[in-house]
Design a protein around this motif. Sequence first.
Motif, short mmCIF file in Angstrom:
data_model
loop_
_atom_site.label_atom_id
_atom_site.label_comp_id
_atom_site.label_asym_id
_atom_site.label_seq_id
_atom_site.Cartn_x
_atom_site.Cartn_y
_atom_site.Cartn_z
N GLU A 1 29.13 48.21 40.05
CA GLU A 1 30.24 49.22 40.27
C GLU A 1 30.48 49.71 38.90
N HIS A 2 30.98 48.91 37.55
CA HIS A 2 31.64 49.48 36.42
C HIS A 2 30.17 49.91 35.93
N LEU A 3 29.28 49.89 36.50
CA LEU A 3 27.38 51.41 35.94
C LEU A 3 27.95 52.58 36.23
N ALA A 4 28.29 52.20 37.28
CA ALA A 4 28.37 52.94 38.55
C ALA A 4 29.72 54.35 37.93
N LYS A 5 30.87 53.77 37.60
CA LYS A 5 32.05 54.51 36.71
C LYS A 5 31.60 54.75 35.29
N HIS A 6 30.98 54.74 34.83
CA HIS A 6 30.73 53.86 32.41
C HIS A 6 29.44 54.83 32.15
N MET A 7 28.87 53.86 33.16
CA MET A 7 27.69 53.73 32.01
C MET A 7 27.55 55.34 31.68
N ASP A 8 26.23 55.16 30.47
CA ASP A 8 26.15 56.84 29.63
C ASP A 8 24.81 56.79 30.13
N LEU A 9 24.63 57.75 31.19
CA LEU A 9 23.46 58.22 32.18
C LEU A 9 22.47 59.10 31.51
N THR A 10 23.06 59.89 30.28
CA THR A 10 21.93 60.98 29.77
C THR A 10 20.73 59.89 28.28
#
Length: 525
Positions: A363-372
């Motif tokens: 959940e944290h990764l889905a909401k906050h991870m810098d995908l670029t």
Amino acid sequence: MSLEQILYDPVNLKVFKSFCVQERSVENLLFWLETADYRTAEAPEYRRHVAKKIFRKYCAEGTKMEIAVKAATRKKVSPALLTDLPSLTLFDELRSEVMLSMKMDIFPRFVESDGYDALVELKFEQRKVVDMDEFDLYHFLGAGGFGMVLLAQKKDTGRFYAMKVMDKRILLSQNQTHSIFREKEVLACVEHPFVVALRYGFQTEDHLCLVLDFIEGGNMYTDLMRGPYTHERAMFYAAEIVLAMQHLHELDILYRDLKPDNVLLTLNGNCRLADMGAARGVSDDGTIRGGEQATASAPCTAKPVDLSKGRRMSITGTHGYRAPEVYERNYGKPADWWTVGILIIEMLTGDNPLRGSNRKESEHLAKHMDLTNALPSSMQASSRSCSLALLNRDATQRLGCGANGPAEIKEHPFFKPIDWEQLMAQEMAVPFEPDLDYEPTKRENIPTGTSQIDYFCTKVDYMQTSMSMRSTWPLNASDQAVFRSFDFVSNKVFEEELTEAYRREHPAESKDTKADEMCRLLQIL
């Protein structure tokens, strides 16, 4: 019985179909069935596809498939009528003439046959299209929340299917009957080249059975263990998934669980979306409405909700693939497009950067991870751009969720090589060398005197436990009444058997058709 009573009842239709095959007179019935399916095709993209397919098969100049209609009537269905969204009544005049022809020719002969006499004498409890006795159960394929999946062969045709077997007691005890009716209703409503198709739904005293097309290539998750895909292969699979997802959305169905495990691969290089266990309708109670394709079980797909608490949906799917809004329990079709973005990344890299070690981390990764910065440089610019646009955390700005809908995705540079119409018709050349193999499975040796289904139930702990409860919890009439509307048969079963019978009688035409297909492929190349 009238011809209408024969055609609109699957038990009667099964016997009539067999008579038509025996009499070598299948074209009119095949046309009637295919156009009956067309009349329920509510999804625009799929309706256009089916209309063009029927036109080429029965109405185009030089067609070899002869149906009993006047030339003038046939000419009324012109290619010009197929350019926009064709009417659901497009083939009705042809259908009327074909119906009249059957009433004057094949039907009177059927009424004089032994098959008709046997049909009239059938008792109510004998009126079944299919039951467990018509299948040989070959092999255990896997287990799920409420049951198991088996490889099964239909005895009369030799065709292999994947049979999903669910335990009635488990469904009743966990108050999950609505979920299995949802899965069955979605599968019954959805007929699409890139979705695994439901062929039969039937029940025994203790189990519900969904019989689906068997896809020999296995699932994408297992295949990706060999290594990530080339750009071309990932693009091609993704395009087919886009068409499948668009079809579900046009029917107001949310898929909710796209991941490599739920994508099955064919040996000829295509893929199929599988497992509708998490699917639901877009309405608050999740009802699968189905429109003209709805079956008798549609009302059973609703889950009671307290609307006074506002829209509060379940957190469904697999962690690492859920869109950010899913965790807020208020989501819709955009959440499915998010999962397409993840699938593209996983196909190209063999890794899902948003999958944490647990739900909270995901959940944290889905909401906050810098995908670029999370995507590797090995990904081409178009695939990076497409993935990131599908993974926009603002669902209103996500690719495919604007005013133009899925057209935004199709027009993205990542999909530039795709001819969407040819892909839908499965006429587009596969841009990679298919490398999947399948070794036919030997049938398991079931001890003499042991029920086929009980033998496989012993392989799943909770189904074996349920078996032991049969004496202490015999399913009574009210228990069984819950599943009364479960049974189903697809017209496609009859269409496939009629088509095979036609090809046996016209082998030269079948060769011509294959040659025509090869010519089209060469033109594409």
